[in-house]
Design a protein around this motif. Sequence first.
Motif, short mmCIF file in Angstrom:
data_model
loop_
_atom_site.label_atom_id
_atom_site.label_comp_id
_atom_site.label_asym_id
_atom_site.label_seq_id
_atom_site.Cartn_x
_atom_site.Cartn_y
_atom_site.Cartn_z
N MET A 99 0.84 -1.18 0.00
CA MET A 99 0.00 0.00 0.00
C MET A 99 0.89 1.25 0.00
O MET A 99 1.86 1.34 0.73
CB MET A 99 -0.90 -0.01 1.24
CG MET A 99 -1.80 1.16 1.32
SD MET A 99 -3.02 0.87 2.61
CE MET A 99 -3.62 2.49 2.81
N LYS A 100 0.52 2.21 -0.82
CA LYS A 100 1.29 3.45 -0.92
C LYS A 100 1.05 4.32 0.31
O LYS A 100 -0.07 4.40 0.82
CB LYS A 100 0.87 4.23 -2.16
CG LYS A 100 1.26 3.59 -3.46
CD LYS A 100 0.82 4.48 -4.60
CE LYS A 100 1.27 3.92 -5.93
NZ LYS A 100 0.94 4.81 -7.03
N PRO A 101 2.09 5.00 0.77
CA PRO A 101 1.91 5.90 1.92
C PRO A 101 1.28 7.22 1.51
O PRO A 101 1.29 7.61 0.35
CB PRO A 101 3.34 6.13 2.40
CG PRO A 101 4.18 5.94 1.19
CD PRO A 101 3.47 4.91 0.34
N ASN A 102 0.72 7.90 2.49
CA ASN A 102 0.27 9.27 2.32
C ASN A 102 1.36 10.14 2.93
O ASN A 102 1.44 10.30 4.14
CB ASN A 102 -1.07 9.50 3.04
CG ASN A 102 -1.57 10.91 2.89
OD1 ASN A 102 -0.79 11.83 2.61
ND2 ASN A 102 -2.85 11.11 3.09
N TYR A 103 2.23 10.67 2.10
CA TYR A 103 3.41 11.39 2.56
C TYR A 103 3.05 12.63 3.38
O TYR A 103 3.82 13.06 4.21
CB TYR A 103 4.29 11.79 1.37
CG TYR A 103 4.90 10.60 0.68
CD1 TYR A 103 6.15 10.13 1.05
CD2 TYR A 103 4.23 9.93 -0.33
CE1 TYR A 103 6.72 9.03 0.43
CE2 TYR A 103 4.78 8.83 -0.96
CZ TYR A 103 6.02 8.39 -0.58
OH TYR A 103 6.58 7.30 -1.19
N LEU A 104 1.87 13.19 3.14
CA LEU A 104 1.47 14.38 3.88
C LEU A 104 1.09 14.04 5.32
O LEU A 104 1.01 14.93 6.16
CB LEU A 104 0.31 15.08 3.17
CG LEU A 104 0.62 15.56 1.75
CD1 LEU A 104 -0.63 16.14 1.11
CD2 LEU A 104 1.75 16.57 1.75
N MET A 105 0.84 12.78 5.60
CA MET A 105 0.43 12.36 6.94
C MET A 105 1.51 11.56 7.67
O MET A 105 1.26 11.01 8.73
CB MET A 105 -0.85 11.50 6.85
CG MET A 105 -2.02 12.22 6.19
SD MET A 105 -2.53 13.71 7.07
CE MET A 105 -3.15 12.99 8.57
N GLU A 106 2.70 11.47 7.10
CA GLU A 106 3.78 10.67 7.68
C GLU A 106 4.15 11.17 9.07
O GLU A 106 4.12 12.36 9.35
CB GLU A 106 5.02 10.71 6.80
CG GLU A 106 4.95 9.85 5.60
CD GLU A 106 4.81 8.37 5.91
OE1 GLU A 106 5.36 7.89 6.92
OE2 GLU A 106 4.15 7.70 5.13
N GLU A 107 4.54 10.21 9.91
CA GLU A 107 5.12 10.51 11.21
C GLU A 107 6.30 9.58 11.43
O GLU A 107 6.25 8.40 11.07
CB GLU A 107 4.10 10.30 12.33
CG GLU A 107 2.99 11.32 12.34
CD GLU A 107 2.06 11.16 13.53
OE1 GLU A 107 2.40 10.43 14.49
OE2 GLU A 107 0.98 11.76 13.49
#
Length: 109
Positions: A1-9
């Motif tokens: 699954m691709k990450p949501n880079y704007l929500m990364e922690e």
Amino acid sequence: MKPNYLMEEVSAIRPLDGYRVAVKFSDGYEGEVDLAPLLECGGDIFQPWLDVELFRRVKVNECGVPEWTEDLDLSPGSLRAWCEAGKFMDYDETDRWIAEHSTSPEKAA
């Protein structure tokens, strides 16, 4: 699954040799990247890293952002993209990477 880079922690970050860091993200993904290129292309903001002891004191703040001082931190999304690519990318290349690989409807700014 691709990450949501704007929500990364970031959940953990550890300095390695030179300006390399090992990073663990909140979804369990782990990677490494050399941040030395930021000393050349990041302008004056990254000059405090010339003090290697300061660079080695990196920590993750309460928002999941790696930081060195109150004024010096890195975007977890950019850091994730660099870890996945296996290299630091300039700002335009990072934006393209995020746009291509993100699940975020906003993609890259």
